[in-house]
Structure formats: C-alpha cells, structure tokens
Design an enzyme around this catalytic site. Structure first.
Site, PDB file in Angstrom:
ATOM      1  N   GLY A  21       0.814  -1.211   0.000  1.00  0.00           N
ATOM      2  CA  GLY A  21       0.000   0.000   0.000  1.00  0.00           C
ATOM      3  C   GLY A  21       0.844   1.257   0.000  1.00  0.00           C
ATOM      4  O   GLY A  21       2.083   1.213   0.001  1.00  0.00           O
ATOM      5  N   ARG A  47      -3.088 -12.592  -2.018  1.00  0.00           N
ATOM      6  CA  ARG A  47      -3.009 -12.450  -3.474  1.00  0.00           C
ATOM      7  C   ARG A  47      -1.633 -11.972  -3.930  1.00  0.00           C
ATOM      8  O   ARG A  47      -1.264 -12.151  -5.090  1.00  0.00           O
ATOM      9  CB  ARG A  47      -4.098 -11.528  -4.001  1.00  0.00           C
ATOM     10  N   CYS A 157      -2.591  11.067  10.967  1.00  0.00           N
ATOM     11  CA  CYS A 157      -1.662  11.956  10.264  1.00  0.00           C
ATOM     12  C   CYS A 157      -1.936  13.433  10.548  1.00  0.00           C
ATOM     13  O   CYS A 157      -0.994  14.235  10.672  1.00  0.00           O
ATOM     14  CB  CYS A 157      -1.696  11.690   8.763  1.00  0.00           C
ATOM     15  N   HIS A 250      -1.051  17.850   4.607  1.00  0.00           N
ATOM     16  CA  HIS A 250      -2.274  18.256   5.304  1.00  0.00           C
ATOM     17  C   HIS A 250      -2.088  19.668   5.862  1.00  0.00           C
ATOM     18  O   HIS A 250      -1.114  19.941   6.573  1.00  0.00           O
ATOM     19  CB  HIS A 250      -2.582  17.310   6.461  1.00  0.00           C
TER      20      HIS A 250
END
Length: 357
Positions: A21, A47, A157, A250
C-alpha cells in the site's frame, strides 16, 4: 558515546506488514538504506504472497524501487510471524491490524500506523518530539533482546501536525482550547483512494472518523504517564476535517486558547526555539528544526513546503490574534512522511537509542 547516526552494532532486522500500500511503500523506501535497520521481510495479502515485490506492488513513489528490495519475495503475515526480525513496521488496514499486531507484539516490537491500538491504555501513542516519556509504558527488553516487545502506535496523520505545533505552546505558555479545520490530501485515503470524479473541482467536508481521532488523540499525546497509564491532558479540541485535491500535505487552520496572557512574539519564539530528544540524540530521521515558522505573511503551502526537513518538519505561518480564542495560525505537515511512515521510523529510532545501543 558512538555517533548516534551510525548504529554501533549490526543493523536490526525488520519487517514491513502491508508492504504494497501507499504507507507500506513509504516504509520500504525509508528502510531500504536505513543506517540502523535492515529490511528482511515483506508481508501483504494472500493475493500478493509468493510474488517478488516488484510484481506485487504498484509502485507510486517518486524514487525508484531499490533493486535488492524489488527482488524480495512477498509473504503473508503468518508466514513471517516466527522470523528473525526484532522490529516490525505495520501499514495494515484497520480490519486486520488488531489481531495480527498483537500476535507479533508477543515476540518483538511493533510500530504501527494503523488505528487499531491507538487508544489502548498500554500502548504509547507516540510523536517522538512531543511525548517521549510515554515510552515508559513499555516493559524492559527481555534477557538477550535489544528491544522491548510490545506496540507503539503512530497517531492519525493530522493529529501529528497539530500536536507538533501545539507542544511548544503547551510547554511555554499553556493551552486549554483548540479549534482546528483541516484540509487533507488525497494520499491520506490510501490506494485507490478518492476517485478523480469525486475530488476534482471539489472539497469533501467530511472524512469518516477523522474528527473524533483528532479530538481524542491530541489529549492522549499531550497527557502524562501516571501509575502505568496515560492521563489525558485537560484540553478541549474541536475539529472539522475536509478532503481537498492535493496529493501530499495536510493543512491545518488552528485557533488556540492560552492558559496565560502572551504576546505573539512569545508564540513565535516558542516555535523557533523548540528542540526535543530526537534532535538532541541526532536520530537519523529527525529534522534539525521540527517546527519551522515561515512568517506572519507567509502561509505554508503543500506544494512549496511539505518537503521541509525531508518531509519531517511542520511548517507554520500566518500567526495573528484571534477574536474568539487567543491566537490563530496555519500549519502544514507531510501526511505520508511525518504523518505516517517517517514518523513511525523516527519512533523506532528513539526506542533503539534508549534500549538497543
């Protein structure tokens, strides 16, 4: 004492869970040539298991994939559970993180970016410059081990950027009320994230669960350890969170109520003077200046300022008086570096500096 940027012994073998990810990829990039850690294992879903990493991952980082790591075989978490790694970095999704991380934590130290254990009473919710004393919750390393077993959680975050901006003020003046409006990058939603049709030409004024995390995590991080548990700070936090069409970074518009009267010059000086244990130790991932004040007329902007301190510094600007509370300002942090993988790696470095040298 040895140079803290060069680990005095052999590098510590580490694993990454959820390695394919966006946050997992950040971990992989930061650990590929880390001076203290050697990346030994990559885990992902069934997978991806059995594939070499380059075939299992859709690499979205701007730096090329390290060739040694590219050839590593991806395995499942269960397959590496009894490996020789002493430290695990977790980028697992919240649906599987809770049980898997507890299993690893019985054997080694887990530093997680997942939310599953953030508010657990026995888990430090760590921002290394803000609450290093919360590491006291960890048990001492077992005989023959360099690091303690257990879990350290990386905060949300947005929370990380907020508490880094608040900590210098909390220490020097005191704060009791915070209002924060966030403008959060799409990378915070992971892969595949928010669709282009949803986010382009748009602001999404709701991120499920995000406001609650900001409000409760801030109190825990700024709290203190009492009797083997954390007493949250007496701090009222009101958060409103928005998703905006920015890739990384952010932005937070913050108003604070101060416990004592203060001039704006005192607030600026608190940010400029702020250093903490990671800076004193010279940890490899620590920015020299964790809070960078840009100026009253220079607001931080994601495209211009997110890479300050190699993505590990919080930039702050536009300090002015607030007609409702006392002072208001704008802060910016890199959500997938300081706010995710980079912050977790820095937390692990702090543990090594304390226990594993």
């Amino acid at each position: 004492m040895s140079d803290p940027k060069t680990h005095p012994g052999s590098r510590i073998p580490v694993a990454v869970l959820g390695a394919t990810g966006t946050v997992g990829q950040r971990f992989v990039r930061l650990l590929a040539d880390h001076p203290w850690f050697r990346l030994e294992a990559l885990a992902a879903s069934e997978r991806s298991a059995g594939k070499c990493y380059r075939d299992a991952v859709t690499w979205v980082q701007t730096q090329p994939l390290d060739e040694r790591v590219a050839q590593m075989t991806v395995r499942t978490c269960e397959q590496i559970l009894d490996g020789r790694h002493e430290l695990v970095f977790s980028a697992l999704g919240g649906d599987v993180a809770s049980e898997v991380e507890r299993e690893f934590a019985r054997r080694c130290l887990v530093v997680t970016n997942a939310s599953a254990h953030r508010m657990a009473a026995d888990v430090p919710l760590l921002v290394p410059e803000v609450n290093p004393d919360h590491l006291d919750l960890l048990a001492a390393p077992a005989a023959g081990a360099r690091l303690p077993a257990g879990i350290i959680a990386n905060p949300n975050c947005s929370t990380i950027g907020l508490v880094l901006a608040l900590k210098p003020l909390a220490d020097t003046i005191g704060i009791d009320r915070v209002s924060v409006v966030t403008m959060q990058a799409v990378s915070g939603a992971g892969l595949p994230g928010v669709s282009s049709y949803q986010i382009l030409d748009n602001v999404i004024p709701w991120i499920p669960g995000e406001e609650e995390k900001l409000e409760v995590e801030t109190g825990k991080i700024l709290g203190r350890v009492e009797g083997g548990r954390i007493e949250s700070a007496a701090l009222a936090v009101s958060a409103q969170c928005n998703r905006v069409p920015v890739v990384d970074g952010h932005t937070l518009c913050v108003s604070v109520g101060l416990r004592a009267p203060a001039q704006l010059d005192e607030v600026r000086e608190a940010w400029r003077a702020f250093r903490a244990e990671p800076q004193a130790l010279g940890l490899p991932s620590a920015p020299p200046q964790p809070t960078v004040y840009l100026g009253d007329d220079e607001p931080p902007q994601a495209r211009l300022h997110r890479e300050f301190g190699k993505g590990m510094a919080v930039t702050i600007g536009r300090l002015r008086e607030c007609p409702v509370l006392d002072a208001r300002f704008v802060a910016l942090s890199h959500n997938t570096l300081r706010g995710a993988a980079g912050g977790a790696v820095l937390a692990a470095e702090l543990v090594v500096a304390r226990y594993g040298r």
